[in-house]
Motif scaffolding. Structure first.
Motif, PDB file in Angstrom:
ATOM      1  N   HIS A   1      -0.087  15.865  -2.331  1.00  0.00           N
ATOM      2  CA  HIS A   1       0.843  15.462  -1.119  1.00  0.00           C
ATOM      3  C   HIS A   1       0.283  15.554   0.163  1.00  0.00           C
ATOM      4  O   HIS A   1       0.547  14.381   0.819  1.00  0.00           O
ATOM      5  CB  HIS A   1       2.079  16.458  -0.856  1.00  0.00           C
ATOM      6  CG  HIS A   1       3.022  16.162   0.144  1.00  0.00           C
ATOM      7  ND1 HIS A   1       4.047  15.508   0.193  1.00  0.00           N
ATOM      8  CD2 HIS A   1       3.045  16.881   1.342  1.00  0.00           C
ATOM      9  CE1 HIS A   1       4.591  15.334   1.339  1.00  0.00           C
ATOM     10  NE2 HIS A   1       3.985  16.252   2.108  1.00  0.00           N
ATOM     11  N   ASN A   2      -0.364  16.695   0.642  1.00  0.00           N
ATOM     12  CA  ASN A   2      -0.862  16.512   1.813  1.00  0.00           C
ATOM     13  C   ASN A   2      -2.188  15.565   2.105  1.00  0.00           C
ATOM     14  O   ASN A   2      -2.292  14.940   3.068  1.00  0.00           O
ATOM     15  CB  ASN A   2      -1.375  17.987   2.085  1.00  0.00           C
ATOM     16  CG  ASN A   2      -0.322  19.108   2.316  1.00  0.00           C
ATOM     17  OD1 ASN A   2       0.839  18.775   2.711  1.00  0.00           O
ATOM     18  ND2 ASN A   2      -0.751  20.202   1.831  1.00  0.00           N
ATOM     19  N   GLY A   3      -2.668  15.278   0.797  1.00  0.00           N
ATOM     20  CA  GLY A   3      -3.870  14.271   0.966  1.00  0.00           C
ATOM     21  C   GLY A   3      -3.061  12.943   0.940  1.00  0.00           C
ATOM     22  O   GLY A   3      -3.543  11.960   1.819  1.00  0.00           O
ATOM     23  N   ALA A   4      -2.174  12.616   0.364  1.00  0.00           N
ATOM     24  CA  ALA A   4      -1.433  11.443   0.599  1.00  0.00           C
ATOM     25  C   ALA A   4      -0.786  11.018   1.885  1.00  0.00           C
ATOM     26  O   ALA A   4      -1.094   9.965   2.380  1.00  0.00           O
ATOM     27  CB  ALA A   4      -0.331  11.177  -0.604  1.00  0.00           C
ATOM     28  N   LEU A   5      -0.698  12.188   2.329  1.00  0.00           N
ATOM     29  CA  LEU A   5       0.110  12.197   3.828  1.00  0.00           C
ATOM     30  C   LEU A   5      -1.035  11.832   4.721  1.00  0.00           C
ATOM     31  O   LEU A   5      -0.895  11.010   5.907  1.00  0.00           O
ATOM     32  CB  LEU A   5       0.732  13.401   4.351  1.00  0.00           C
ATOM     33  CG  LEU A   5       1.377  13.336   5.692  1.00  0.00           C
ATOM     34  CD1 LEU A   5       2.553  12.201   5.673  1.00  0.00           C
ATOM     35  CD2 LEU A   5       2.186  15.013   5.693  1.00  0.00           C
ATOM     36  N   LEU A   6      -2.296  12.631   4.520  1.00  0.00           N
ATOM     37  CA  LEU A   6      -3.313  12.190   5.352  1.00  0.00           C
ATOM     38  C   LEU A   6      -3.836  10.772   5.270  1.00  0.00           C
ATOM     39  O   LEU A   6      -4.108   9.885   5.936  1.00  0.00           O
ATOM     40  CB  LEU A   6      -4.572  13.124   5.026  1.00  0.00           C
ATOM     41  CG  LEU A   6      -5.818  12.809   6.027  1.00  0.00           C
ATOM     42  CD1 LEU A   6      -5.702  13.289   7.188  1.00  0.00           C
ATOM     43  CD2 LEU A   6      -7.039  13.710   5.276  1.00  0.00           C
ATOM     44  N   VAL A   7      -3.789  10.078   4.053  1.00  0.00           N
ATOM     45  CA  VAL A   7      -4.073   8.740   3.815  1.00  0.00           C
ATOM     46  C   VAL A   7      -3.260   7.767   4.417  1.00  0.00           C
ATOM     47  O   VAL A   7      -3.557   6.752   4.985  1.00  0.00           O
ATOM     48  CB  VAL A   7      -4.241   8.537   2.180  1.00  0.00           C
ATOM     49  CG1 VAL A   7      -4.516   7.127   1.944  1.00  0.00           C
ATOM     50  CG2 VAL A   7      -5.516   9.338   1.679  1.00  0.00           C
TER      51      VAL A   7
ATOM     52  N   LEU B   1       0.647  -1.109   0.001  1.00  0.00           N
ATOM     53  CA  LEU B   1       0.031  -0.145  -0.003  1.00  0.00           C
ATOM     54  C   LEU B   1       0.900   1.230  -0.100  1.00  0.00           C
ATOM     55  O   LEU B   1       0.540   2.061  -0.846  1.00  0.00           O
ATOM     56  CB  LEU B   1      -0.873   0.105   1.131  1.00  0.00           C
ATOM     57  CG  LEU B   1      -1.923  -1.006   1.117  1.00  0.00           C
ATOM     58  CD1 LEU B   1      -2.672  -0.956   2.538  1.00  0.00           C
ATOM     59  CD2 LEU B   1      -3.165  -0.778   0.242  1.00  0.00           C
ATOM     60  N   MET B   2       2.009   1.323   0.892  1.00  0.00           N
ATOM     61  CA  MET B   2       2.802   2.447   0.937  1.00  0.00           C
ATOM     62  C   MET B   2       3.749   2.668  -0.368  1.00  0.00           C
ATOM     63  O   MET B   2       3.755   3.960  -0.609  1.00  0.00           O
ATOM     64  CB  MET B   2       3.682   2.458   2.245  1.00  0.00           C
ATOM     65  CG  MET B   2       2.913   2.382   3.467  1.00  0.00           C
ATOM     66  SD  MET B   2       1.853   3.753   3.910  1.00  0.00           S
ATOM     67  CE  MET B   2       1.224   3.179   5.520  1.00  0.00           C
TER      68      MET B   2
ATOM     69  N   GLU C   1      -4.237   5.141   7.207  1.00  0.00           N
ATOM     70  CA  GLU C   1      -3.936   3.743   7.044  1.00  0.00           C
ATOM     71  C   GLU C   1      -3.213   2.926   8.355  1.00  0.00           C
ATOM     72  O   GLU C   1      -3.564   2.041   8.670  1.00  0.00           O
ATOM     73  CB  GLU C   1      -3.043   3.569   5.732  1.00  0.00           C
ATOM     74  CG  GLU C   1      -2.938   2.148   5.526  1.00  0.00           C
ATOM     75  CD  GLU C   1      -4.014   1.441   4.730  1.00  0.00           C
ATOM     76  OE1 GLU C   1      -4.255   0.460   5.058  1.00  0.00           O
ATOM     77  OE2 GLU C   1      -4.784   2.354   3.980  1.00  0.00           O
ATOM     78  N   ALA C   2      -2.061   3.915   8.954  1.00  0.00           N
ATOM     79  CA  ALA C   2      -1.487   3.395  10.043  1.00  0.00           C
ATOM     80  C   ALA C   2      -2.697   3.242  11.120  1.00  0.00           C
ATOM     81  O   ALA C   2      -2.484   2.441  11.895  1.00  0.00           O
ATOM     82  CB  ALA C   2      -0.379   4.320  10.308  1.00  0.00           C
ATOM     83  N   CYS C   3      -3.339   4.159  11.437  1.00  0.00           N
ATOM     84  CA  CYS C   3      -4.341   4.100  12.502  1.00  0.00           C
ATOM     85  C   CYS C   3      -5.386   3.021  12.246  1.00  0.00           C
ATOM     86  O   CYS C   3      -5.765   2.357  13.122  1.00  0.00           O
ATOM     87  CB  CYS C   3      -5.202   5.526  12.540  1.00  0.00           C
ATOM     88  SG  CYS C   3      -4.334   6.759  13.155  1.00  0.00           S
TER      89      CYS C   3
END
Length: 433
Positions: free
Chosen positions: A268-274, A165-166, A278-280
């Motif tokens: 970028h910020n949207g991907a960082l939020l995803v 995924l990452m 995902e980790a949570c």
């Protein structure tokens, strides 16, 4: 007229009007404060790519995990993903035809093609780790991860799912703002422009031309059939790089480049939020599924994997840890508690940092005691997105000082420490970044 009747008819209505005006004033002030907060939030999201140090750690962590795994399995690569594996090319072809997964290893069943793909996977991981032409290398890295993992879907230990995924999410991030060769190259280009020198980039356009030739060739050959998502992503990134170059070189004003930079920052910020979500989600689902298990409920779940031969590289150490029933119970309940509680602690920085340290320690113990180093490395890399920026900057400072001492011993000049760019315009230079 009764005593006080006139006062009731005049003063009280006026008081009500004043109170109503005051209420409307407070309402307007509340609306203004809310609008100001929203505008500040929008400006913060659109003006810059957030989390430069966190995304750099994610890039380094996942590329290092995949690189070390490929190097460790180098003697066994053909049995795991190649023509000598128990999961034959024919079986893989039937499965991929059904689930439409993306893998370039299905383009040919020859050993030479497999060796080329495996070598490119190693090379792209190493270059992404160093941050060289990160935009291009992140795409090649994703193709390598998807190709090998989808070729043999039954090979892995759980960390491969996170890496799978990452690797896709990394394509959308600007993960080379710090701690990368791209950042160093961008700093040198800015310094050259300030001196009035002309900066030319030949490597980036060459990479773009080569990648475009490959995309056109495999598309015309019909190799992009099946799932449309990954081919569409490859073409989109390739076209976006061309648009980025044209906006920077051909536009008479900086407005097109600024617009593209804002769009790239939002992506970028949207991907960082995803990535954070995902980790949570991983921890929350893992914790809630554990709660439903009887062995986790009675506090004995940790005992059993310690005595499985497959997960016991150090039997003496496993026996030592499982000798105390109280310790086994505390570790079992503590694992569930930390995983379930972690997503809810993100609103409290101190509690979040404590639980984050506990989870990283837990994964380090799993790597040693259960013999799952790459699963633990993948999870620690995912956890790194929540690390405080101040800690990461101190960590980078320690690494820079250690590097400078080594360079001085070798008689070379130390390289200045890289910091996050203050302006979004300084993030990338040219193709392939």
């Amino acid at each position: 007229m009764e005593p006080g009747e006139g006062l009731h008819d005049t003063v009280l209505p006026r008081a009500a009007v004043v109170a109503g005006a005051g209420g409307r004033g407070r309402g307007r002030r509340a609306v203004n404060r809310f609008s100001l907060a929203v505008s500040r939030g929008i400006a913060r999201v659109t003006e810059a790519a957030l989390g430069p140090y966190q995304t750099a750690v994610i890039r380094i962590g996942f590329s290092a995990t995949w690189l070390l795994f490929l190097l460790r399995e180098l003697p066994h690569r053909s049995e795991l993903y190649g023509p000598d594996g128990p999961w034959s090319w024919g079986l893989a072809e039937q499965l991929i035809r059904a689930n439409e997964a993306f893998t370039v290893l299905m383009w040919s069943d020859g050993r030479i093609w497999f060796e080329i793909v495996y070598a490119l996977a190693i090379l792209s991981s190493a270059l992404l780790l160093l941050g060289w032409r990160t935009r291009t290398m992140s795409v090649v890295f994703m193709v390598g991860v998807l190709s090998l993992q989808n070729r043999s879907v039954f090979v892995g230990d759980g960390g491969d799912n996170v890496l799978h995924l990452m690797s896709v999410y990394l394509v959308f991030t600007r993960c080379a703002q710090v701690w990368s060769l791209d950042a160093r190259r961008a700093a040198r280009a800015r310094a050259a422009r300030e001196r009035g020198e002309r900066v030319t980039d030949r490597t980036g356009p060459a990479l773009w031309c080569v990648s475009g030739f490959v995309l056109i060739a495999v598309t015309l050959a019909g190799r992009m059939e099946g799932d449309w998502l990954i081919p569409a992503l490859l073409w989109t990134v390739w076209a976006a790089q061309a648009l980025w170059w044209l906006a920077g070189r051909r536009a008479t004003s900086g407005e097109p480049r600024i617009l593209l930079d804002v769009v790239a920052g939002i992506v970028h910020n949207g991907a960082l939020l995803v990535i954070m979500a995902e980790a949570c989600l991983i921890y929350a689902t893992a914790g809630w599924y554990k709660i439903q298990g009887s062995r986790w409920q009675d506090g004995t779940a940790v005992y059993y994997p310690l005595h499985l031969e497959y997960f016991s590289p150090w039997p003496a150490l496993a026996d030592l840890l499982s000798a105390s029933g109280t310790l086994v119970m505390l570790v079992t309940y503590g694992t569930v508690l930390v995983q379930v509680a972690f997503p809810f602690t993100l609103f409290n920085r101190r509690v979040k940092n404590v639980l984050l340290a506990l989870m990283i320690t837990e994964h380090a113990v799993i790597a040693v005691v259960l013999g799952l180093p790459f699963f633990s490395l993948a999870m620690i890399a995912a956890d790194a997105v929540f690390l405080p920026t101040s800690f990461l900057r101190r960590l980078g400072g320690w690494a820079s000082r250690a590097r400078d001492r080594l360079l001085r011993r070798g008689g070379r000049t130390p390289v200045p420490e890289q910091h996050a760019p203050e302006s979004p315009e300084t993030t990338h230079v040219g193709f392939g970044t």
